[in-house]
Design a protein around this motif. Structure first.
Motif, short mmCIF file in Angstrom:
data_model
loop_
_atom_site.label_atom_id
_atom_site.label_comp_id
_atom_site.label_asym_id
_atom_site.label_seq_id
_atom_site.Cartn_x
_atom_site.Cartn_y
_atom_site.Cartn_z
N THR A 32 0.83 -1.21 0.00
CA THR A 32 0.00 0.00 0.00
C THR A 32 0.86 1.26 0.00
OG1 THR A 32 -0.29 -0.47 2.33
CG2 THR A 32 -2.18 -0.78 0.93
N HIS A 35 1.88 2.53 -3.31
CA HIS A 35 0.88 3.26 -4.09
C HIS A 35 0.81 4.73 -3.73
CE1 HIS A 35 -1.23 0.17 -6.44
NE2 HIS A 35 -0.68 -0.63 -5.55
N LEU A 36 1.34 5.08 -2.54
CA LEU A 36 1.34 6.49 -2.14
C LEU A 36 2.15 7.32 -3.13
CD1 LEU A 36 0.26 8.04 0.35
CD2 LEU A 36 2.49 7.80 1.35
N LYS A 38 2.76 6.46 -6.35
CA LYS A 38 2.48 6.16 -7.75
C LYS A 38 1.81 7.35 -8.41
CE LYS A 38 2.44 1.31 -8.62
NZ LYS A 38 1.63 0.11 -8.48
N ARG A 39 1.88 7.37 -9.76
CA ARG A 39 1.19 8.41 -10.51
C ARG A 39 -0.31 8.20 -10.35
NH1 ARG A 39 -0.19 10.25 -15.55
NH2 ARG A 39 -0.62 8.12 -16.23
N LYS A 40 -1.03 9.33 -10.13
CA LYS A 40 -2.46 9.20 -9.88
C LYS A 40 -3.20 9.06 -11.20
CE LYS A 40 -1.23 9.74 -5.79
NZ LYS A 40 -0.68 8.48 -5.32
N ALA A 41 -4.23 8.24 -11.19
CA ALA A 41 -4.97 7.96 -12.42
C ALA A 41 -6.03 9.02 -12.69
CB ALA A 41 -5.62 6.58 -12.33
N THR A 42 -6.31 9.88 -11.69
CA THR A 42 -7.42 10.82 -11.82
C THR A 42 -7.13 11.88 -12.88
OG1 THR A 42 -7.72 10.54 -9.47
CG2 THR A 42 -8.94 12.31 -10.50
N LYS A 44 -8.56 15.57 -13.69
CA LYS A 44 -9.44 16.60 -13.09
C LYS A 44 -10.31 17.18 -14.19
CE LYS A 44 -6.11 17.66 -9.55
NZ LYS A 44 -5.45 18.69 -8.76
N PRO A 46 -13.15 19.12 -15.32
CA PRO A 46 -13.47 20.38 -16.01
C PRO A 46 -12.23 21.12 -16.48
CG PRO A 46 -14.60 20.23 -13.92
CD PRO A 46 -13.60 19.14 -13.94
N GLU A 47 -11.14 21.02 -15.74
CA GLU A 47 -9.92 21.73 -16.15
C GLU A 47 -9.15 20.94 -17.20
OE1 GLU A 47 -9.42 21.29 -12.16
OE2 GLU A 47 -11.31 22.35 -12.34
#
Lengths: 187, 347
Positions: A32, A35-36, A38-42, A44, A46-47
Motif C-alpha cells: 500500500t 501506491h502512495l 504512484k502516478r495518480k490515475a485521476t 481533473k 473540467p480543467e
C-alpha cells in the motif's frame, strides 16, 4: 488450463507465521505504501479533458455544405439504422428562396435525437448517404431533466460561423467504404 | 494560585483547540491518504489542495436537518454523542504535551494535570467512552444500531483487558503510573545521553497495545461496530446532523489521543534523539520536544490510516478469538517474561 493463470488450491494448515498474520500484514503495508508514490490515475475533468481518439463517437453534428446549406435530406436511413431507435424526424419540402438554407428539395423540418436512448454506435453516420450526420469528439453536457436530452436541430446542426471539423472521420477511405457495393447497406 | 489557574485554563483551551483541529484535519488526511493509497487525488476543490474541506464538512453538518426518531429515547439519544465527545476530550488532560518551560523564574508544565495515576485515568475515561456508543445504539431503537452497539461494547471490553495487561508489563518496568514520569524516564535516546525508549524493552507489549488501540478506536481491521457494508453505519445509523458529526469527531479524537498515549508510553514522548548534543537551552529542548511528540503522533495517525487501506475487516468470531485466545494469553506471557527478565537484571 487455457491461460496458464489458474492456480492449484492447496488447503493445508497454516504454519505459525501465517497464523499470526504479522508477516502478511507487513507485506501488505509495503504494497500500500508503494501506491502512495504512484502516478495518480485521476483526470481533473473540467480543467483537464481526457484525450480521446480522433474518431471518438460523441455528440452528433448535422453538417452543412460548403455554402452553408443543410446537407440532410430527411431520407430517414439513419432512423432506420439506429438500433436504439433514438432518431426521429419530420420531412418538409423546400420552398422557393430557401436554396441557401437546404441543399436538396427535401429537408428535415424536425430532427431529434434522444441522447438518453442513443448508444453512440455510429450506425447513423455509416448509413447516411448525404454525409450529413457525424459523431464528433464532443462530450454531451449533463443536465437535470429528461426532456433536455432530446436534442433538436438547434443543438445538432452546426452553426454557420462555427463549423465543426470532421475531416478526420470523413476521409476518402470512408467515402469509398460507403460506396462499396459489396456491403449490404449500399445494395 | 490565580496565576496557576489562569495558566492551566489557557493550557486547557490550547489543548482543546489543538485536539479539535487535529481531529478535523484527520478527516481531511484520512480522505487524502485513502485517495493516495488508491491512486486517486482526493478532495481538492475547497481551497488549495482541498485544505478547507474540513471546514466545509463541519459547516455542512451544522446545516443538515436534525432528525430524532419518534421511537427513540430522546434524553439518551442526545446523551450518547455527548458522552462520546466528552470522554474523548477528557483523555487529553493527562498527556504530557511537553516538558516544562521556564519563563521569568516560573516553571510552566506543558501538561494539564500530572496525575500520579495517569495511565489508570486514561483507561477509566476510555472505558466510559463505550457508554457513548452503547447508549447511542440502544436509544435509537433500531436493530442495526443495537447490533452495532452490542458489537462495539463486546469488542471494547474484550480488548481493554489485553490492553491493560500489556500496560501492566510496562508499569512493572517503569514503576510509575504517571505519564510524565514515564516520559522523563525515556529521556535522551540515540546520542550522547544513551537511553533506549520503552518500545525496545517491551516490543511484545507494544504490539499488543497497538492492536488493542486499533480495536478501541474502532478502526479497520476492527471496525465491526460501524461496518457500513453489514450494519448500515452501526450504532450511528439513526443519527444525523451534528450529532453524527460528534460521533465521527470523537472517533478521530480517540485516534489522536491513543496516538499520543502510544508515543508517550513506548516512543519516548517528548524526547527526541540527540536532544542533549545540540547545545540548546532547556526551553528550546522543550519546544522541540513538543514538536517531536507531534511528529510521532502524526506518524501514528498516518499508521492508523495506512493500516485501514491494507487489511480487510475481521469476522466477528475471528475478532473474539484474537482478543480472548490470542492477545490476552500473550499479554499474560509478556507480564511473566518481563517479570523474569527484571528479576534476572536486578540480581
Amino acid at each position: 488450463m487455457l491461460t496458464n493463470r489458474s492456480k492449484i488450491v492447496v488447503k493445508k494448515e497454516m504454519n505459525f507465521w501465517e497464523r499470526i498474520y504479522l508477516p502478511a500484514i507487513f507485506g501488505g503495508t509495503l504494497i500500500t505504501i508503494k501506491h502512495l508514490f504512484k502516478r495518480k490515475a485521476t483526470i481533473k475533468f473540467p480543467e483537464v479533458k481526457r484525450e480521446v481518439s480522433v474518431v471518438y463517437r460523441g455528440q452528433h453534428v448535422l453538417k452543412r455544405d460548403e455554402h452553408g446549406a443543410e446537407r440532410c435530406t430527411a431520407c430517414g436511413l439513419c432512423a432506420v439504422a439506429c438500433p436504439a431507435e433514438a432518431i426521429t424526424m419530420t420531412a418538409a419540402e423546400r420552398k422557393k428562396g430557401e436554396e441557401k438554407l437546404y441543399r436538396e428539395e427535401k429537408y428535415a423540418s424536425v430532427y431529434e435525437i434522444n441522447m438518453l436512448r442513443c448508444i453512440f454506435c455510429g450506425l447513423c453516420e455509416e448509413a447516411c448517404p448525404k454525409e450529413a450526420i457525424f459523431l464528433t469528439d464532443r462530450i454531451e453536457p449533463s443536465d437535470y431533466t429528461r426532456k433536455s436530452f432530446i436534442f433538436g436541430k438547434d443543438k445538432l446542426v452546426e452553426p454557420v460561423d462555427k463549423r465543426i471539423d470532421v475531416t478526420k472521420r470523413q476521409t476518402p477511405a470512408v467515402l469509398n467504404f460507403k460506396k462499396n457495393k459489396l456491403f449490404s447497406h449500399n445494395r | 494560585m490565580i496565576a496557576l489557574l489562569t495558566y492551566k485554563g489557557i493550557l486547557v483551551l490550547i489543548v482543546f483547540t489543538i485536539t479539535l483541529a487535529v481531529a478535523a484535519y484527520s478527516t481531511y488526511a484520512e480522505r487524502k491518504i485513502a485517495a493516495f493509497l488508491q491512486d486517486r487525488i482526493g478532495p481538492d476543490r475547497a481551497g488549495p489542495f482541498g485544505l478547507l474541506q474540513p471546514l466545509a464538512d463541519g459547516a455542512k453538518f451544522f446545516f443538515k436537518e436534525e432528525i430524532i426518531p419518534n421511537v427513540s429515547n430522546k434524553t439518551l439519544f442526545i446523551l450518547g454523542p455527548s458522552i462520546a465527545m466528552l470522554t474523548a476530550l477528557m483523555a487529553g488532560v493527562v498527556v504530557p504535551w511537553g516538558n516544562e518551560l521556564i519563563l521569568g523564574g516560573n516553571s510552566y508544565l506543558l501538561q494539564i494535570a500530572d496525575l500520579n495515576v495517569g495511565v489508570l485515568y486514561v483507561f477509566g475515561v476510555v472505558s466510559v467512552g463505550v457508554y457513548g456508543i452503547m447508549i447511542g445504539g440502544w436509544s435509537s431503537n433500531n436493530k442495526f444500531s443495537l447490533l452495532g452497539a452490542v458489537r462495539a461494547s463486546a469488542q471494547m471490553i474484550s480488548y481493554e483487558i489485553a490492553m491493560g495487561l500489556a500496560i501492566i508489563a510496562l508499569i512493572m518496568m517503569t514503576g510509575t503510573l504517571s505519564l510524565r514520569e514515564i516520559s522523563l524516564q525515556q529521556v535522551g535516546g540515540v546520542g550522547g545521553h544513551w537511553n533506549w525508549w520503552n518500545v525496545v524493552y517491551q516490543p511484545l507489549g507494544f504490539l499488543i497495545f497497538i492492536v488493542c488501540a486499533f480495536a478501541e478506536c474502532n478502526r479497520t481491521p476492527f471496525d465491526l461496530p460501524e461496518c457500513e457494508t453489514e450494519l448500515v453505519g452501526g450504532y450511528h445509523t439513526e443519527y444525523s446532523s451534528m450529532k453524527l458529526g460528534l460521533y465521527l469527531f470523537a472517533e478521530y479524537i480517540n485516534m489522536f489521543i491513543s496516538s499520543a498515549v502510544m508515543s508517550t508510553l513506548y516512543f519516548g514522548g517528548f524526547n527526541f534523539p540527540f536532544m542533549h548534543d545540540l547545545g540548546l537551552s532547556a526551553n528550546w529542548i522543550t519546544v522541540l520536544g513538543t514538536v517531536a511528540l507531534f511528529l510521532k503522533i502524526t506518524f501514528f495517525i498516518f499508521f492508523f490510516m495506512w493500516i485501514r487501506w491494507t487489511i480487510p475487516r475481521f469476522r466477528y468470531d475471528q475478532l473474539m478469538n484474537l482478543g480472548w485466545k490470542g492477545l490476552i494469553p500473550l499479554a499474560v506471557f509478556n507480564i511473566v517474561l518481563s517479570g523474569l527478565i527484571s528479576l534476572y537484571v536486578h540480581r
